[in-house]
Motif scaffolding. Structure first.
Motif, PDB file in Angstrom:
ATOM      1  N   ASN A  14      34.014  -0.333  -7.300  1.00 23.30           N
ATOM      2  CA  ASN A  14      33.325  -1.367  -8.048  1.00 23.30           C
ATOM      3  C   ASN A  14      31.915  -0.964  -8.458  1.00 23.30           C
ATOM      4  O   ASN A  14      31.420   0.093  -8.105  1.00 23.30           O
ATOM      5  N   PHE A  15      31.310  -1.869  -9.219  1.00 20.80           N
ATOM      6  CA  PHE A  15      29.890  -1.804  -9.526  1.00 20.80           C
ATOM      7  C   PHE A  15      29.346  -3.213  -9.396  1.00 20.80           C
ATOM      8  O   PHE A  15      30.106  -4.186  -9.412  1.00 20.80           O
ATOM      9  N   ILE A  16      28.028  -3.340  -9.258  1.00 18.99           N
ATOM     10  CA  ILE A  16      27.418  -4.646  -9.076  1.00 18.99           C
ATOM     11  C   ILE A  16      26.970  -5.188 -10.433  1.00 18.99           C
ATOM     12  O   ILE A  16      26.137  -4.584 -11.112  1.00 18.99           O
ATOM     13  N   ALA A  17      27.550  -6.317 -10.820  1.00 20.84           N
ATOM     14  CA  ALA A  17      27.140  -7.031 -12.033  1.00 20.84           C
ATOM     15  C   ALA A  17      26.050  -8.010 -11.630  1.00 20.84           C
ATOM     16  O   ALA A  17      26.224  -8.777 -10.681  1.00 20.84           O
ATOM     17  N   THR A  18      24.931  -7.970 -12.328  1.00 20.02           N
ATOM     18  CA  THR A  18      23.802  -8.806 -11.935  1.00 20.02           C
ATOM     19  C   THR A  18      23.470  -9.897 -12.939  1.00 20.02           C
ATOM     20  O   THR A  18      22.733 -10.815 -12.616  1.00 20.02           O
ATOM     21  N   CYS A  19      24.005  -9.808 -14.140  1.00 25.97           N
ATOM     22  CA  CYS A  19      23.685 -10.794 -15.173  1.00 25.97           C
ATOM     23  C   CYS A  19      24.813 -10.847 -16.193  1.00 25.97           C
ATOM     24  O   CYS A  19      25.226  -9.807 -16.721  1.00 25.97           O
ATOM     25  N   LYS A  20      25.335 -12.024 -16.426  1.00 26.58           N
ATOM     26  CA  LYS A  20      26.352 -12.221 -17.458  1.00 26.58           C
ATOM     27  C   LYS A  20      27.547 -11.291 -17.283  1.00 26.58           C
ATOM     28  O   LYS A  20      28.114 -10.781 -18.244  1.00 26.58           O
ATOM     29  N   GLY A  21      27.924 -11.005 -16.051  1.00 22.94           N
ATOM     30  CA  GLY A  21      29.108 -10.199 -15.774  1.00 22.94           C
ATOM     31  C   GLY A  21      28.964  -8.715 -16.030  1.00 22.94           C
ATOM     32  O   GLY A  21      29.951  -7.986 -16.059  1.00 22.94           O
ATOM     33  N   GLN A  31      29.427   2.080  -7.093  1.00 29.38           N
ATOM     34  CA  GLN A  31      30.011   2.682  -5.893  1.00 29.38           C
ATOM     35  C   GLN A  31      30.383   4.138  -6.194  1.00 29.38           C
ATOM     36  O   GLN A  31      30.727   4.496  -7.317  1.00 29.38           O
ATOM     37  N   THR A  32      30.304   5.008  -5.208  1.00 24.24           N
ATOM     38  CA  THR A  32      30.535   6.443  -5.387  1.00 24.24           C
ATOM     39  C   THR A  32      31.865   6.736  -6.064  1.00 24.24           C
ATOM     40  O   THR A  32      31.937   7.553  -6.988  1.00 24.24           O
ATOM     41  N   LYS A  33      32.932   6.071  -5.641  1.00 19.50           N
ATOM     42  CA  LYS A  33      34.240   6.311  -6.256  1.00 19.50           C
ATOM     43  C   LYS A  33      34.252   5.880  -7.721  1.00 19.50           C
ATOM     44  O   LYS A  33      34.961   6.455  -8.540  1.00 19.50           O
ATOM     45  N   ARG A  61      31.307  -1.568 -19.690  1.00 17.72           N
ATOM     46  CA  ARG A  61      32.585  -1.544 -20.409  1.00 17.72           C
ATOM     47  C   ARG A  61      33.367  -0.269 -20.113  1.00 17.72           C
ATOM     48  O   ARG A  61      34.586  -0.291 -19.985  1.00 17.72           O
ATOM     49  N   CYS A  62      32.642   0.828 -20.005  1.00 21.39           N
ATOM     50  CA  CYS A  62      33.265   2.101 -19.663  1.00 21.39           C
ATOM     51  C   CYS A  62      33.953   2.004 -18.303  1.00 21.39           C
ATOM     52  O   CYS A  62      35.132   2.329 -18.164  1.00 21.39           O
ATOM     53  N   LEU A  63      33.205   1.567 -17.303  1.00 23.53           N
ATOM     54  CA  LEU A  63      33.756   1.482 -15.948  1.00 23.53           C
ATOM     55  C   LEU A  63      34.951   0.532 -15.882  1.00 23.53           C
ATOM     56  O   LEU A  63      35.966   0.846 -15.264  1.00 23.53           O
ATOM     57  N   MET A  64      34.837  -0.622 -16.544  1.00 21.50           N
ATOM     58  CA  MET A  64      35.948  -1.565 -16.532  1.00 21.50           C
ATOM     59  C   MET A  64      37.181  -0.971 -17.206  1.00 21.50           C
ATOM     60  O   MET A  64      38.298  -1.187 -16.745  1.00 21.50           O
ATOM     61  N   SER A  70      33.939  -5.235 -11.470  1.00 19.52           N
ATOM     62  CA  SER A  70      32.574  -5.706 -11.233  1.00 19.52           C
ATOM     63  C   SER A  70      32.578  -6.699 -10.079  1.00 19.52           C
ATOM     64  O   SER A  70      33.496  -7.497  -9.933  1.00 19.52           O
ATOM     65  N   ALA A  71      31.561  -6.619  -9.262  1.00 19.61           N
ATOM     66  CA  ALA A  71      31.340  -7.577  -8.187  1.00 19.61           C
ATOM     67  C   ALA A  71      30.023  -8.274  -8.506  1.00 19.61           C
ATOM     68  O   ALA A  71      28.964  -7.644  -8.487  1.00 19.61           O
ATOM     69  N   PHE A  72      30.080  -9.559  -8.856  1.00 16.47           N
ATOM     70  CA  PHE A  72      28.885 -10.273  -9.298  1.00 16.47           C
ATOM     71  C   PHE A  72      27.976 -10.616  -8.126  1.00 16.47           C
ATOM     72  O   PHE A  72      28.428 -11.086  -7.086  1.00 16.47           O
ATOM     73  N   ASP A  73      26.677 -10.375  -8.317  1.00 18.36           N
ATOM     74  CA  ASP A  73      25.658 -10.776  -7.353  1.00 18.36           C
ATOM     75  C   ASP A  73      24.433 -11.222  -8.148  1.00 18.36           C
ATOM     76  O   ASP A  73      23.600 -10.405  -8.529  1.00 18.36           O
TER      77      ASP A  73
END
Length: 113
Positions: A14-21, A31-33, A61-64, A70-73
């Protein structure tokens, strides 16, 4: 603060989404992976129609597209361009935007109390 905020969120792809997804430019946590997935598939991402996007939208968008979720925080970054930045909140890992030295120093001093 950052290590504590991320420790329980970075055990999966995952990656951390911080605003608007999306990953929002002030702080970007992947995350490393997820990064390995990007580097193994970089040409796919470079072929996306990125020209009108900021780098934060592009990498999200690339990662998705590679299956990295995405993990929202919403509290990870206090951002005046998203949900507001109260530097003295005691839990955000970063604050944005503070473009001049005085504004940055004032925010830093509040955050460190």
């Amino acid at each position: 603060r950052m290590r504590g905020a991320l420790s329980h969120k970075m055990g999966w792809l995952n990656f951390i989404a911080t605003c608007k997804g999306t990953l929002y430019g002030a702080v970007e946590a992947i995350q490393t992976k997820g990064l390995e997935k990007y580097f193994n598939n970089e040409p796919q991402c470079r072929n996306m129609p990125w020209q009108s996007w900021g780098e934060d939208v592009w990498i999200s968008r690339c990662l998705m597209s590679l299956g990295v979720i995405s993990a929202f925080d919403g509290g990870f970054v206090g951002d005046n361009l998203c949900s507001g930045a109260w530097c003295g909140n005691g839990y955000s890992s970063g604050y944005h935007p503070f473009k001049d030295a005085n504004a940055w120093m004032n925010c830093y001093n509040q955050a460190m109390r």
